[in-house]
Design an enzyme around this catalytic site. Structure first.
Site, short mmCIF file in Angstrom:
data_model
loop_
_atom_site.label_atom_id
_atom_site.label_comp_id
_atom_site.label_asym_id
_atom_site.label_seq_id
_atom_site.Cartn_x
_atom_site.Cartn_y
_atom_site.Cartn_z
CD GLU A 67 -6.88 -11.26 4.82
OE1 GLU A 67 -7.03 -11.74 5.88
OE2 GLU A 67 -7.32 -9.96 4.65
CB CYS A 94 -7.07 -5.16 -3.47
SG CYS A 94 -5.83 -4.45 -2.52
CB CYS A 148 4.39 -6.54 4.74
SG CYS A 148 4.96 -5.30 3.71
CB CYS A 207 4.27 1.32 6.83
SG CYS A 207 5.14 1.14 5.23
N GLY A 228 1.56 -7.35 1.60
CA GLY A 228 3.00 -7.45 1.33
C GLY A 228 3.53 -6.24 0.15
CD GLU A 229 6.81 -2.56 -1.65
OE1 GLU A 229 5.92 -1.82 -1.29
OE2 GLU A 229 7.24 -2.42 -3.02
CB SER A 235 0.58 -0.06 -4.56
OG SER A 235 0.61 1.28 -3.55
CB SER A 248 2.72 4.19 -0.10
OG SER A 248 1.75 3.14 -0.73
CG LEU A 249 5.00 11.09 -0.62
CD1 LEU A 249 6.67 10.62 -0.77
CD2 LEU A 249 4.83 12.37 -1.54
CG ASN A 250 1.61 7.08 3.17
OD1 ASN A 250 0.68 7.25 2.40
ND2 ASN A 250 2.13 5.59 3.49
CG ASN A 266 -9.46 2.72 6.23
OD1 ASN A 266 -10.53 3.53 5.88
ND2 ASN A 266 -8.70 2.30 5.08
CB CYS A 299 -6.34 1.23 2.83
SG CYS A 299 -7.09 1.43 1.14
N1 SAH Z 1 3.35 -2.22 0.13
C1 SAH Z 1 2.60 -1.59 -0.88
C2 SAH Z 1 1.34 -2.17 -1.48
C3 SAH Z 1 0.32 -2.11 -0.25
S1 SAH Z 1 -0.83 -0.83 -0.62
C4 SAH Z 1 2.48 0.00 -0.77
O1 SAH Z 1 2.82 0.25 0.62
O2 SAH Z 1 2.14 0.66 -1.32
C5 SAH Z 1 -1.78 -0.44 0.94
C6 SAH Z 1 -1.68 0.81 0.94
O3 SAH Z 1 -2.79 1.36 2.04
C7 SAH Z 1 -0.64 1.78 1.10
O4 SAH Z 1 -0.69 2.94 0.45
C8 SAH Z 1 -0.82 2.25 2.80
O5 SAH Z 1 -0.13 3.36 3.20
C9 SAH Z 1 -2.12 2.24 2.93
N2 SAH Z 1 -2.54 2.15 4.47
C10 SAH Z 1 -1.84 1.34 5.28
N3 SAH Z 1 -2.61 1.34 6.24
C11 SAH Z 1 -3.77 2.11 6.30
C12 SAH Z 1 -4.87 2.74 6.85
N4 SAH Z 1 -4.96 2.01 8.32
N5 SAH Z 1 -5.53 3.32 6.46
C13 SAH Z 1 -5.57 3.79 5.21
N6 SAH Z 1 -4.74 3.48 4.40
C14 SAH Z 1 -3.56 2.73 4.92
#
Ligand code: SAH
Length: 337
Positions: A89, A102, A109, A113, A158-159, A190, A212-214, A288, A331
Site C-alpha cells: 500500500e 507514504c 514487517c 511492535c 515494513g522497516e 523512518s 520511532s522512539l515511542n 490510532n 499510521c
Molecule cells: N518501521 C518504520 C516505518 C513505519 S513508520 C518505523 O517504525 O518507523 C510507521 C509509524 O507509525 C511508526 O512511527 C509507528 O510507531 C507508528 N504507528 C504504528 N501503529 C500506530 C498506531 N496505531 N497509531 C499511531 N501510530 C502508529
C-alpha cells in the site's frame, strides 16, 4: 531483466555492450523514470532497431493497481499487486503546504511492535528497488501533474532499514535529477532504530532520518518494541547523538502516544531529558485506535500538555494530524483489510 532495477551507470554499461552510444542510456533512463513509459516502442527518439534490441533484453515492470480508496479528507490509499501476488500500500496525503506520499518497503514487517497492525502480518518479503520506486512514479501518473508529490516518507508497510540494499537504489532514482528529481530535504526514512543501518544510510544518501522512539524508559520500550532487545534505547540515543547529520538536518523522533502507557507528564519530562544534546525534533502521534488492540488515544488536552512541556524545554515538537482514518490509511493501519 528488470530495467528499473538498474542505475543509470548500469544501463550505460549494458548499452555499451550492445554497441550503443552512452547518451542513449540517459534517454532510456528518462523515458523510464521521468515519462513513466510502459514499453520500449514509446521511446520515440530511439531507433526502431535499438528499441527492439532493448525489448529483447529488458522489461519495464509496474505495480498492478488493485484498489484505490479516497478519504473524505483528500487522502488516497492505493493498494498494489506485485508480480508474485502479494499486496502493498501507498498513501497519498495532500495538505496546504505539501503533497506527501507514504511508501512501503516490505510486504509485512518483521519488527513486531505490539501496537502496530502491520506487524501482525510478519515479514513476507523485501520489496525490490523497482517496487519501491514505482510507488511514487505510478501514484504521480494516477493523480496527474496538477498535484505534484513533493515529499516522500518511507513510513508505509515494513522497516525500511531492514531492506537497505533495495531502499538505497530506489532512493537514488528518487533523488536523481535525471530520475524523479526529489529534493533530499523532502525524503524521510523512518526506522524502529536499526543502529548500524542508520549509519550506512547516512553514508549512502543525504535524506532525513526519523526514529520511532515511542517510550521514555528502557523497560517501557522493551514492552512494545522487541527491537530494543537487540539495540537498547541507550545505544540508539547515543548513536543519534553522534549521528553524522548532513546540512542543517535534525533527527525526527516519532512518539506514538498511548493512553495510560507513555502519555504522563513524567514521560514528557523524561523525553525532554533524553533529547538533550541531540539535534532533534519530536513528532507526537496520538494512537490510532482499532478493534484489534485495547490501546486508547490520549485526550487532545493530554497531548497538548505533553507538547507544551517539550516546547517549554526548548524542543521543537509537533503533533501529527491523523489522515485517512476512514479508509484504514492512518499510521499503523496498513496491511489490514
Ligand atoms: N518501521 C518504520 C516505518 C513505519 S513508520 C518505523 O517504525 O518507523 C510507521 C509509524 O507509525 C511508526 O512511527 C509507528 O510507531 C507508528 N504507528 C504504528 N501503529 C500506530 C498506531 N496505531 N497509531 C499511531 N501510530 C502508529
Amino acid at each position: 531483466m528488470d530495467i528499473k532495477s538498474l542505475t543509470l551507470e548500469e544501463i550505460q554499461e549494458r548499452m555499451a555492450d550492445l554497441g550503443k552510444a552512452k547518451y542513449r542510456a540517459l534517454q532510456v533512463y528518462k523515458w523510464v523514470w521521468q515519462r513513466g513509459v510502459t514499453g520500449f516502442d514509446e521511446m520515440t527518439n530511439i531507433s526502431k532497431s535499438t528499441r527492439e534490441e532493448l525489448a529483447e533484453r529488458f522489461y519495464i515492470p509496474f505495480l498492478e493497481l488493485v484498489s484505490r480508496k479516497d478519504s473524505e479528507d483528500g487522502t488516497i490509499k492505493f493498494v498494489w499487486g506485485c508480480a508474485d501476488g502479494s499486496q502493498i500500500e501507498s498513501v497519498y496525503i495532500p495538505d496546504e503546504t505539501r503533497v506527501t506520499l507514504c511508501v512501503s518497503t516490505q510486504v509485512g514487517c518483521a519488527m513486531a511492535c505490539s501496537f502496530c497492525l502491520t506487524g501482525d502480518l510478519g515479514l513476507k518479503r523485501h520489496l525490490a528497488a523497482s517496487e519501491i520506486a514505482n510507488q511514487p512514479l505510478q501514484v504521480q501518473a494516477l493523480v496527474g501533474e496538477e498535484s505534484r508529490i513533493s515529499n516522500l516518507v518511507l513510513m508505509g508497510m515494513g522497516e525500511p532499514l531492514h531492506n537497505l540494499d533495495n531502499l538505497v537504489p530506489a532512493l537514488e532514482v528518487a533523488l536523481d535529477d535525471e530520475g524523479m528529481n526529489f529534493s533530499h530535504r523532502k525524503i524521510t526514512v523512518s526506522t524502529v532504530g536499526l543502529v548500524p543501518q542508520m549509519t550506512k544510510l547516512a553514508e549512502a544518501l543525504p535524506v532525513n532520518l526519523a526514529v520511532s522512539l515511542n517510550a521514555t524508559t528502557e523497560e517501557q520500550r522493551l514492552e512494545v518494541m522487541p527491537i530494543t532487545k537487540r539495540y537498547s534505547m541507550q545505544e540508539l540515543l547515543d548513536a543519534c547523538r553522534d549521528f553524522p547529520l548532513p546540512y542543517s538536518k535534525r533527527i525526527t523522533f516519532e512518539y506514538v502516544m498511548m493512553a495510560g502507557f507513555n502519555d504522563s507528564m513524567e514521560d514528557a519530562r523524561r523525553l525532554a531529558e533524553l533529547m538533550k544534546g541531540i539535534r532533534s525534533k519530536v513528532n507526537l502521534i496520538p494512537y490510532n485506535e482499532n478493534p484489534d488492540r485495547d490501546i486508547k488515544r490520549p485526550s487532545p488536552e493530554r497531548v497538548k500538555a505533553f507538547q507544551n512541556h517539550l516546547v517549554q524545554q526548548g524542543i521543537q515538537c509537533s503533533v501529527r494530524v491523523t489522515r485517512g482514518k476512514d479508509i484504514s490509511a492512518a499510521c499503523g493501519q496498513l496491511g489490514k483489510a
